[in-house]
Design an enzyme around this catalytic site. Structure first.
Site, mmCIF file in Angstrom:
data_model
loop_
_atom_site.group_PDB
_atom_site.id
_atom_site.type_symbol
_atom_site.label_atom_id
_atom_site.label_comp_id
_atom_site.label_asym_id
_atom_site.label_seq_id
_atom_site.Cartn_x
_atom_site.Cartn_y
_atom_site.Cartn_z
ATOM 1 C CG HIS A 1 60.396 30.870 53.425
ATOM 2 N ND1 HIS A 1 60.556 31.910 52.489
ATOM 3 C CD2 HIS A 1 60.573 29.786 52.831
ATOM 4 C CE1 HIS A 1 60.467 31.418 51.227
ATOM 5 N NE2 HIS A 1 60.427 30.019 51.625
ATOM 6 C CG ASP A 2 59.133 29.305 58.774
ATOM 7 O OD1 ASP A 2 58.862 28.276 58.940
ATOM 8 O OD2 ASP A 2 58.469 30.305 58.507
#
Ligand code: RIB
Ligand code: CA
Length: 342
Positions: A271-272
């Site tokens: 995600h990040d």
């Protein structure tokens, strides 16, 4: 490592340094001042390594930490570990909020492990935290920054920036844009059927940031769940034959297991790191300007991001919502930048 690879890596490092002095990134974009607000967290650490390996494009002013995946003492230690592993110990790490604005704290040890960093040995890094709290750092730095000059990349619950905005709303003047890993619409949630973890962990903070009127981009599960690891992609990172590649491969192999089982996916999202990839190569992604609303009420829809993708309500378009991305391009970028590290 073969001599030709060593020479190639040195050449890339020299070109990166050259671009730093010329003030522009390799692909010609302007070098950005960036503050990374984060709750490391497996994917946060990958994002930090990607950002810190790209100095020609991202001038990381500081890392600010928040409680989220694990408690603040561990997210702050893990941020310092990532900084050490990237060889960038000049970048200050400020510890921030230990709990959300209003709701009871939640954590994600079931995904990130008790130490918040699965698959690798954690230890107390050499260099400590910067003096002062992350919220005060945000107020001071954004308050005196040139107009619309600083990008804030938010990889965890938005508590720190929300507290800074509540205390000093004028800091929006120093913000170029805020890029948030968070939210879900087409994909559905990952902590409840409708809510993504960062929004669910502090929905009130997300509402404060949304209401502030800053230029806002969301990188939601809609896109991160389309850019999945695979054995081949992780092996390529492992094959870099440097500590960074080994660590990222070991972290990802452990981190993605839960999502692969839960969703029956062939790989897991990082995600990040997608937020940092957006900053480095926005052409890898696509989306549209939409109206976003956030539900912060107690109940089954708490933390839900109501993304009006088809402009059904005709309300002001307050967020750029990233909906898809080039998965192979993302992993090629991540692998190429990790190759720069030791
Ligand atoms: O839902 C995914 C997000 O929540 C990521 O930022 C992950 O690190 C966790 O903070
Ligand atoms: Ca995170």
């Amino acid at each position: 490592m073969p001599k030709y690879r060593r020479i190639a890596i040195q050449l890339i490092r020299s070109l990166a340094l050259l671009a730093i002095f010329s003030g522009t990134a390799a692909h010609g974009a302007e070098r950005r001042d960036v503050i990374i607000d984060t709750d490391p967290g497996a994917d946060d650490v990958v994002a930090l390594l990607l950002a810190l390996a790209s100095p020609e494009a991202l001038n990381v002013l500081a890392i600010t930490t928040v409680a989220g995946n694990v408690r603040i003492d561990k997210t702050s230690r893990n941020a310092r570990l990532a900084r050490e592993w990237a060889g960038r110990e000049e970048v200050p790490v400020y510890a921030g909020a230990g709990q959300p604005l209003v709701r009871t704290p939640i954590y994600a040890e079931n995904i990130h492990g008790a130490e918040g960093l699965p698959g690798v040995a954690v230890y107390e890094p050499k260099h400590g935290l910067a003096k002062g709290n992350a919220v005060q750092y945000l107020i001071d730095t954004l308050g005196k920054a040139a107009p619309h000059s600083v990008t804030v990349a938010m990889l965890g619950p938005q508590t720190n920036l929300a507290l800074a905005l509540i205390q000093a709303p004028e800091i929006t003047r120093g913000i170029k844009e805020v890029v948030v890993m968070g939210g879900a619409h087409f994909n559905g949630g990952n902590i409840t059927p409708v809510a993504e973890f960062n929004l669910f962990a502090d929905p009130d903070a997300a509402k404060v940031v949304l209401a502030s009127g800053v230029k806002l981009t969301y990188v939601p599960l809609d896109v991160t769940h389309k850019m999945l690891t695979s054995d081949q992609r992780i092996q390529k990172i492992k094959g870099l034959n440097n500590r960074a590649g080994e660590r990222v491969a070991d972290i990802l192999n452990e981190y993605v297991k839960a999502d692969m089982v839960h969703y029956g996916l062939p790989g897991g999202p990082v995600h990040d790191a997608s937020v940092i990839a957006w900053l480095l190569k926005p052409d890898l992604f696509s989306g549209r300007q939409i109206n976003l609303a956030i539900d912060n009420r107690e109940g089954v829809t708490m933390g839900q991001t109501v993304a009006d993708w088809y402009d059904t309500l005709g309300r002001p378009k307050n967020v750029y919502w990233v909906e898809s991305g080039d998965a192979q391009g993302f992993f090629d970028l991540l692998t190429e930048r990790l190759a720069r590290l030791k």
